[in-house]
Design a protein around this motif. Structure first.
Motif, PDB file in Angstrom:
ATOM      1  N   THR A  43       1.034  -1.063  -0.053  1.00  0.00           N
ATOM      2  CA  THR A  43       0.022   0.163   0.038  1.00  0.00           C
ATOM      3  C   THR A  43       0.919   1.098   0.189  1.00  0.00           C
ATOM      4  OG1 THR A  43      -1.760  -1.035   1.418  1.00  0.00           O
ATOM      5  CG2 THR A  43      -1.824   0.992   1.112  1.00  0.00           C
ATOM      6  N   SER A  47       0.942   3.996  -3.044  1.00  0.00           N
ATOM      7  CA  SER A  47       0.714   5.246  -2.781  1.00  0.00           C
ATOM      8  C   SER A  47       1.957   6.362  -3.039  1.00  0.00           C
ATOM      9  CB  SER A  47       0.299   5.523  -1.216  1.00  0.00           C
ATOM     10  OG  SER A  47      -0.043   6.645  -0.924  1.00  0.00           O
ATOM     11  N   ARG A 103      -6.145   2.927  -3.271  1.00  0.00           N
ATOM     12  CA  ARG A 103      -7.303   3.045  -2.478  1.00  0.00           C
ATOM     13  C   ARG A 103      -8.044   1.844  -2.325  1.00  0.00           C
ATOM     14  NH1 ARG A 103      -5.958   7.008   0.132  1.00  0.00           N
ATOM     15  NH2 ARG A 103      -8.310   6.541   1.035  1.00  0.00           N
ATOM     16  N   SER A 107      -9.349   1.231   1.273  1.00  0.00           N
ATOM     17  CA  SER A 107     -10.846   0.769   1.279  1.00  0.00           C
ATOM     18  C   SER A 107     -11.428  -0.520   1.876  1.00  0.00           C
ATOM     19  CB  SER A 107     -11.617   1.455   0.110  1.00  0.00           C
ATOM     20  OG  SER A 107     -11.206   2.766  -0.133  1.00  0.00           O
ATOM     21  N   ASP A 162      -2.015   8.121   4.557  1.00  0.00           N
ATOM     22  CA  ASP A 162      -2.769   9.150   3.865  1.00  0.00           C
ATOM     23  C   ASP A 162      -2.134  10.527   4.140  1.00  0.00           C
ATOM     24  OD1 ASP A 162      -4.162   7.668   2.174  1.00  0.00           O
ATOM     25  OD2 ASP A 162      -6.205   7.928   3.258  1.00  0.00           O
TER      26      ASP A 162
END
Length: 610
Positions: A43, A47, A103, A107, A162
């Protein structure tokens, strides 16, 4: 399809153990994140690629501005064909795919899976806590801690990805680009970064502390409100709405003050950040103009620099909120750990064996117990109950009868002596196997907010419907079922009984409790005021079924209404945690001791308080 693909990386119920969660924030996060570190790294990588791709778009914007300034309109595409194709690949393929993949993992895997994974493990551990753990806290408060801690741990991880990670990638990219264009453009960025760091160092920690206090105030408020709802009958009975308002209002005011304190810290950070961002934008604009006037940077460079600074200015607010939220979540997790990760007071021994019950002999060997240092409840009790013997425990309230039964079930551990069943020390057997061999009907019967059928089947989860109905008939449950309807229109066995069985009368709840004990059919039977909530007619009908149920079992019965246990094989009279007398009803009457006094004084079937 995408949901199924991304959801498979974390199974929320994949933690199979029920061990104690770690007691420090660092170890707590490491415990739950180590098994999914590959997913986290993937991730972060995706990202990071999406963020670098976004930075490149600003570089491409500057390049296009400079190319357009050259004025060669006719040969524009031919001259820059290769670069434009690369820009197209980054903008249309690499950035969207990496962004959507990251995402998707966030999510469906992290947001949904991680939080529930932590909740599930914490719930399973708390569910196995000792009885005293729940007696010393609000059920609503404990439940809120379990739910909130899992949510906060998940949000902390999301905020790192994030917020913190995005900030690091952006700042590294900006430093690299500005050094490549003109190092003097870095001056406002360095000053801004120093100020930003000071805000994080000196202002964010106060948010963590105040967030922890808000979390505790929220838990206390919820606990008080749930306590009032749970005991709504008492509130109505004593007409204490105003009193409950005042009591809950005290905790509401604490919550409000804690919330205002937290908002004050956040507002102060917002003021500082606004000043820093203003200085960053103005400083970069001034230096850009000066360098352009000196013909040391191109128009494209100015476009890149100021566009990136505006992007940082836009991001800084929500990144700081993410970092602030990160500290808030740490505070909430730390607060939750103090409740969830308490050591279990009653643990199975490391080499605990399954209780092998053959006869049902129960022995209390020189046993003593106290709830606290100055509160001795049971003292030097020596008692042996033979296989199949029916023993009644008699004594005033507080004599230690129920405590003796709770020790037999190992809800508490004895302080000295030991309890044996068929020669096996119960402290060396698993709690599961011990309680599986003991069936108990208590005076205060609480049912689960499920159907009548589910509550009866609780005594034997694999029982057939026929077995459930047979137990219900023996316990006279089927007498009131035809008229039982819940608000959803379900009837009879399918009707919901309400929280703690509130939709039923005390006698109806007691009959369901007796039915599930009949269904369990354990070799050791404990009756603690089992028929106290029943009227005489129903009690007489059920008493014969209890007599039948007791056949071939070792039985311990507690009753204030001495007439209900006078026919037991032996009566044990307790007072102040010790055994004073033993014998049959007639033998004890002949002795003229405490039992005889209690029998003589008994009025209306109940014993007077001492």
């Amino acid at each position: 399809m995408l949901k199924s693909y991304f959801s498979k990386f974390i199974d929320p119920m994949g933690i199979d153990d029920t061990s104690q969660p770690p007691t420090t924030v660092y170890r707590f996060f490491r415990y739950y994140l180590d098994p999914i570190r590959g997913l986290l790294l993937a991730t972060l990588a995706l990202s990071g690629i999406a963020t670098v791709s976004e930075l490149l778009l600003y570089v491409y914007l500057g390049d296009i501005v400079d190319w357009m300034g050259d004025g060669n309109r006719e040969g524009f595409f031919q001259e820059h064909q290769t670069a434009l194709i690369m820009m197209f690949v980054v903008a249309v393929i690499i950035r969207p795919l990496s962004l959507l993949a990251s995402r998707g993992l966030i999510s469906f895997s992290l947001v949904v899976g991680l939080g529930n994974r932590i909740r599930w493990h914490n719930h399973r551990y708390v569910l196995r806590q000792s009885l005293s753990y729940f007696q010393n806290d609000f059920a609503g408060r404990v439940a809120q801690k379990v739910m909130q801690t899992g949510n906060s741990a998940r949000e902390a991880v999301i905020n790192v990805i994030d917020g913190l990670w995005l900030l690091v990638v952006y700042l590294v990219g900006i430093v690299w680009l500005f050094v490549d264009m003109d190092w003097r453009l870095l001056a406002p960025v360095v000053l801004w970064l120093c100020g930003y760091a000071l805000v994080i160092i000196f202002m964010v920690p106060s948010v963590r502390g105040r967030s922890s206090k808000l979390s505790e105030a929220n838990s206390q408020l919820l606990g008080q409100i749930v306590d009032g709802y749970t005991n709504i009958q008492s509130v109505k009975l004593f007409a204490t709405n105003d009193q409950e308002d005042a009591y809950a209002g005290k905790f509401m005011r604490r919550h409000t003050e804690a919330f205002r304190n937290l908002m004050e810290s956040i507002f102060n950070m917002t003021v500082a950040l606004t000043m820093l961002n203003t200085a960053l934008v103005v400083g970069t604009a001034i230096i850009s103009i000066i360098l352009w006037q000196q013909d040391e940077v191109s128009v494209g460079t100015i476009a890149i620099a100021n566009a990136l600074i505006m992007r940082v200015n836009q991001m800084s607010g929500w990144i700081l909120r993410s970092i602030t939220s990160l500290f808030e979540q740490f505070g909430t997790v730390q607060n939750g750990i103090s409740t969830i990760s308490k050591p279990n007071e009653i643990l199975d021994a490391k080499a605990a064996k399954t209780l092998q019950l053959s006869q049902g002999v129960i022995e209390f060997e020189n046993m003593s117990f106290r709830y606290s240092d100055d509160n001795q409840v049971i003292e030097q009790v020596q008692l042996k109950i033979k296989p199949g013997e029916k023993v009644g425990l008699v004594g005033r309230s507080g004599a230690g009868k129920s405590t003796l039964v709770n020790l037999l079930l190992r809800f508490y551990d004895v302080h000295s002596g030991r309890i044996l069943i068929d020669g096996q020390n119960i402290a060396e057997c698993t709690q599961q196997s011990l309680r599986a061999n003991i069936a108990m009907v208590t005076q205060d019967t609480s049912l689960l907010h499920r159907t009548v059928r589910d509550n009866i089947r609780y005594g034997k989860p694999d029982a057939t419907d026929e077995e459930v109905m047979r137990a219900a008939k023996l316990a006279e449950v089927d007498q009131f079922l035809p008229k039982l309807v819940d608000p959803h229109g379900n009837r009879g066995y399918d009707a919901l009984v309400g929280e703690r069985g509130v939709k039923l009368s005390g006698g109806q709840r007691q009959r369901i409790a007796i039915a599930r004990v009949i269904l369990k059919n354990a070799p050791i039977l404990v009756l603690d005021e089992a028929t106290s909530a029943l009227d005489s007619e129903v009690e007489q009908a059920i008493q014969s079924q209890l007599t039948q149920l007791m056949e071939g079992k070792t039985v311990i019965a507690i009753a204030h209404r001495l007439s209900t246990i006078a026919a037991m094989d032996r009566l044990v009279v307790m007072d102040a945690g010790t055994i004073l007398e033993q014998g049959t009803h007639q033998e004890l009457l002949a002795k003229g001791g405490l039992y005889a006094q209690l029998w003589e004084r008994q009025s209306g079937g109940f014993l007077p308080e001492e």
